[in-house]
Design a protein around this motif. Structure first.
Motif, mmCIF file in Angstrom:
data_model
loop_
_atom_site.group_PDB
_atom_site.id
_atom_site.type_symbol
_atom_site.label_atom_id
_atom_site.label_comp_id
_atom_site.label_asym_id
_atom_site.label_seq_id
_atom_site.Cartn_x
_atom_site.Cartn_y
_atom_site.Cartn_z
ATOM 1 N N GLU A 42 0.823 -1.209 0.000
ATOM 2 C CA GLU A 42 0.000 0.000 0.000
ATOM 3 C C GLU A 42 0.862 1.266 0.000
ATOM 4 O OE1 GLU A 42 -4.193 -1.053 2.027
ATOM 5 O OE2 GLU A 42 -2.526 -1.069 3.447
ATOM 6 N N GLY A 43 2.115 1.136 -0.404
ATOM 7 C CA GLY A 43 2.965 2.316 -0.562
ATOM 8 C C GLY A 43 4.084 2.403 0.441
ATOM 9 N N TYR A 44 3.790 2.179 1.726
ATOM 10 C CA TYR A 44 4.799 2.215 2.780
ATOM 11 C C TYR A 44 4.785 0.890 3.530
ATOM 12 C CZ TYR A 44 5.313 7.252 2.096
ATOM 13 O OH TYR A 44 5.557 8.483 1.558
ATOM 14 N N ALA A 45 5.953 0.444 3.987
ATOM 15 C CA ALA A 45 6.032 -0.810 4.718
ATOM 16 C C ALA A 45 5.383 -0.665 6.093
ATOM 17 C CB ALA A 45 7.483 -1.248 4.872
ATOM 18 N N ASN A 46 4.406 -1.510 6.364
ATOM 19 C CA ASN A 46 3.741 -1.559 7.662
ATOM 20 C C ASN A 46 3.556 -3.011 8.067
ATOM 21 O OD1 ASN A 46 2.713 1.185 8.832
ATOM 22 N ND2 ASN A 46 2.464 1.376 6.610
ATOM 23 N N ILE A 47 3.066 -3.218 9.279
ATOM 24 C CA ILE A 47 2.828 -4.562 9.775
ATOM 25 C C ILE A 47 1.413 -4.990 9.421
ATOM 26 C CG2 ILE A 47 2.683 -6.026 11.823
ATOM 27 C CD1 ILE A 47 4.797 -4.282 13.115
ATOM 28 N N TYR A 48 1.312 -6.172 8.824
ATOM 29 C CA TYR A 48 0.033 -6.771 8.447
ATOM 30 C C TYR A 48 -0.035 -8.174 9.057
ATOM 31 C CZ TYR A 48 -0.180 -3.101 4.877
ATOM 32 O OH TYR A 48 -0.202 -1.889 4.220
ATOM 33 N N SER A 49 -1.218 -8.764 8.992
ATOM 34 C CA SER A 49 -1.355 -10.150 9.414
ATOM 35 C C SER A 49 -2.373 -10.848 8.524
ATOM 36 C CB SER A 49 -1.787 -10.249 10.881
ATOM 37 O OG SER A 49 -3.143 -9.859 11.043
ATOM 38 N N CYS A 50 -2.328 -12.177 8.549
ATOM 39 C CA CYS A 50 -3.270 -12.999 7.788
ATOM 40 C C CYS A 50 -3.403 -14.345 8.489
ATOM 41 C CB CYS A 50 -2.806 -13.183 6.346
ATOM 42 S SG CYS A 50 -1.299 -14.155 6.184
ATOM 43 N N VAL A 85 8.319 0.579 8.308
ATOM 44 C CA VAL A 85 8.433 -0.254 9.500
ATOM 45 C C VAL A 85 9.486 -1.328 9.232
ATOM 46 C CG1 VAL A 85 7.254 -1.954 10.943
ATOM 47 C CG2 VAL A 85 6.099 0.174 10.326
ATOM 48 N N ARG A 86 10.332 -1.588 10.242
ATOM 49 C CA ARG A 86 11.414 -2.554 10.085
ATOM 50 C C ARG A 86 11.589 -3.373 11.367
ATOM 51 N NH1 ARG A 86 16.539 0.925 8.227
ATOM 52 N NH2 ARG A 86 17.311 -1.118 7.584
ATOM 53 N N ASN A 87 12.099 -4.578 11.219
ATOM 54 C CA ASN A 87 12.642 -5.375 12.327
ATOM 55 C C ASN A 87 11.705 -5.488 13.526
ATOM 56 O OD1 ASN A 87 15.164 -5.529 10.903
ATOM 57 N ND2 ASN A 87 15.623 -3.469 11.610
ATOM 58 N N PHE A 88 10.526 -6.054 13.356
ATOM 59 C CA PHE A 88 9.632 -6.158 14.502
ATOM 60 C C PHE A 88 9.839 -7.473 15.249
ATOM 61 C CE2 PHE A 88 6.981 -8.427 11.458
ATOM 62 C CZ PHE A 88 6.298 -9.365 12.231
ATOM 63 N N ILE A 98 7.189 -4.898 19.211
ATOM 64 C CA ILE A 98 8.087 -3.740 19.173
ATOM 65 C C ILE A 98 8.727 -3.693 17.794
ATOM 66 C CG2 ILE A 98 10.057 -5.037 20.117
ATOM 67 C CD1 ILE A 98 10.860 -2.394 21.550
ATOM 68 N N TYR A 99 8.840 -2.502 17.247
ATOM 69 C CA TYR A 99 9.399 -2.375 15.904
ATOM 70 C C TYR A 99 10.106 -1.038 15.751
ATOM 71 C CZ TYR A 99 5.229 0.475 14.929
ATOM 72 O OH TYR A 99 4.247 1.448 14.953
ATOM 73 N N GLN A 100 10.837 -0.930 14.659
ATOM 74 C CA GLN A 100 11.583 0.280 14.316
ATOM 75 C C GLN A 100 10.917 0.973 13.141
ATOM 76 O OE1 GLN A 100 15.472 -0.630 12.824
ATOM 77 N NE2 GLN A 100 15.799 1.408 11.955
ATOM 78 N N ALA A 101 10.830 2.291 13.197
ATOM 79 C CA ALA A 101 10.391 3.110 12.061
ATOM 80 C C ALA A 101 11.240 4.371 12.067
ATOM 81 C CB ALA A 101 8.911 3.446 12.153
#
Length: 442
Positions: A203-211, A229-232, A240-243
């Protein structure tokens, strides 16, 4: 002090992260952090054991990336792997870590997973084939991620080596790919409860999703529109994650997100001014015609100095420009000059001439497009030179007017050097009539 916070992990009320080439620990509420490592090499990607007693991380203390384990409160680290080119996935249980390495691979881009006992150091390959990530569910589920990279390093990549997630829901070794139709470079998948959480930038920017374990019901959990979003990492209901350069907490149940205010008491060693050795970074040099001076090129900067002793003098701008290929020349007024190739921030090259007697400089306005300069040779008798560029062209250049005369453009060979005869009348260089036959031309 502001710091770039990376690769976080969490256990109960303690947060572990890397910055300033070391591993740090801080309370989950934030505040002043404390340093846990102080090795000679960089340390990164901390991962806490399931009981919180041990801390694994990747270190470069011995010159290559290998995994170390130490008490989570701090202490002497123990080297666990000796592969080199090793990355840490995490802990499988209190006694075993999962690592990836290319040490036994047929190609440096293909890694395999190993399970290592941190007490006995015995290792066993995990039979899942090439992979970049492995995780285990609450029962027998296993997932792996092929071709996984960091989406922030190649934003919106959609090529043939995007990260793909494969799931074995029964532990039988039968993996099926999920999320085939999601146009994204998927990364860091892991089981949290009955769902698989992962990073995606579809969706354009890296974020956390689930399925679900079958790839259905994709749901977005973070909403960053500035940094990827990186390294969660996950523990007991909290991600916890880095942005950017900051760390964030995500409550899985409520989906509330908050930034952790962390202070890192670093002394700024890596940002302090330092002296670099010009000898170790010597790129080129040229001796003056009389032998009483030498032009030195080091770290892209140009200097002149006496050949035996004396202080160096800087030529040209100190910042924003780089130089290459300096050489001495005497102009028609019998003044000594230094000619060099100058590159700006856009890497466009120009010829610049420094008049050492007058203390001035001038850019040579050429009548042709310079391209990238491979080499040039000053005519020993005239105020001219022969120049070779990356377009396989040899130009005869008047250093007073900048007028260039094309001597040859050869489609069969990449010409590298030229040489004038002592009388300055003849020019020798390597040429070719076709791709299979080369010779010396004059």
């Amino acid at each position: 002090m502001d710091a770039y916070l990376q690769s976080p992990d969490i256990f109960e009320n303690q947060v572990f992260f890397s910055t300033d080439d070391d591993i740090w620990k801080v309370d989950i509420e934030g505040g002043v952090s404390s340093r846990l490592t102080s090795g000679k090499g960089a340390s990164y990607r901390p991962r806490v054991s399931p009981k919180g007693n041990q801390l694994a991380y990747v270190g470069l203390n011995d010159g290559q990336s290998d995994v170390y384990v130490m008490p989570s409160i701090g202490g002497i680290p123990k080297r666990i792997t000796h592969y080199g080119d090793t990355s840490l996935v995490g802990w499988k249980d209190e006694n075993h870590i999962i690592v990836l390495t290319t040490d036994f691979s047929f190609h440096r881009s293909v890694s395999f997973a190993y399970l290592i006992n941190v007490s006995t150091l015995k290792s066993k390959q995990i039979n899942v084939g090439p992979t970049r990530y492995v995780d285990y569910g609450e029962s027998k589920e296993v997932l792996l991620c092929r071709n996984m990279g960091d989406p922030a390093r190649w934003k919106r990549y959609r090529g043939g080596t995007v990260g793909r997630i494969w799931v074995d829901s029964t532990g039988s070794g039968n993996f099926k790919e999920i999320l085939k139709d999601l146009p994204s470079d998927l990364a860091y998948p892991q089981f949290i409860g009955k769902r698989i959480y992962f990073i995606s930038d579809h969706e354009g920017y890296a974020n956390i999703y689930s399925c679900t374990s079958t790839g259905r019901g994709v749901k977005r959990h973070t909403h960053h529109e500035d940094y990827y979003v990186r390294n969660f990492s996950y523990h007991d209901g909290t991600i916890i994650y880095q942005a950017g350069a900051e760390l964030f907490l995500l409550d899985v149940a409520s989906e509330e997100c908050e930034q952790i205010d962390i202070q890192v008491p670093v002394n700024g060693t890596h940002a302090n001014p330092r002296f670099e050795s010009p000898y170790r970074n010597l790129q080129d040099f040229s001796l003056s015609p009389e032998g009483d001076e030498v032009a030195i090129l080091t770290r892209g900067k140009l200097f002149t100095m006496p050949p035996w002793s004396g202080a160096p003098m800087s030529l040209g701008k100190v910042d924003g420009l780089r130089y290459k290929r300096p050489d001495y020349i005497v102009n028609p007024n019998e003044q000594e000059e230094i000619i060099s190739v100058m590159m700006d921030d856009d890497t466009e090259e120009e010829i610049i001439i420094f008049n050492l007697d007058e203390g001035s400089s001038r850019k040579l306005k050429l009548s042709f497009e310079l391209g990238k300069t491979y080499d040039f040779e000053i005519n020993p008798k005239k105020y001219t030179m022969a120049l070779i560029n990356n377009r396989a062209e040899i130009w005869y250049v008047d250093l007073k007017t900048g007028k260039g005369t094309l001597i040859e453009k050869n489609p069969h060979i990449e010409m590298q050097t030229v040489n004038w005869s002592p009388c300055g009348t003849w020019l020798a260089y390597k040429g070719a009539e076709d791709k299979g036959k080369t010779g010396i031309k004059v």
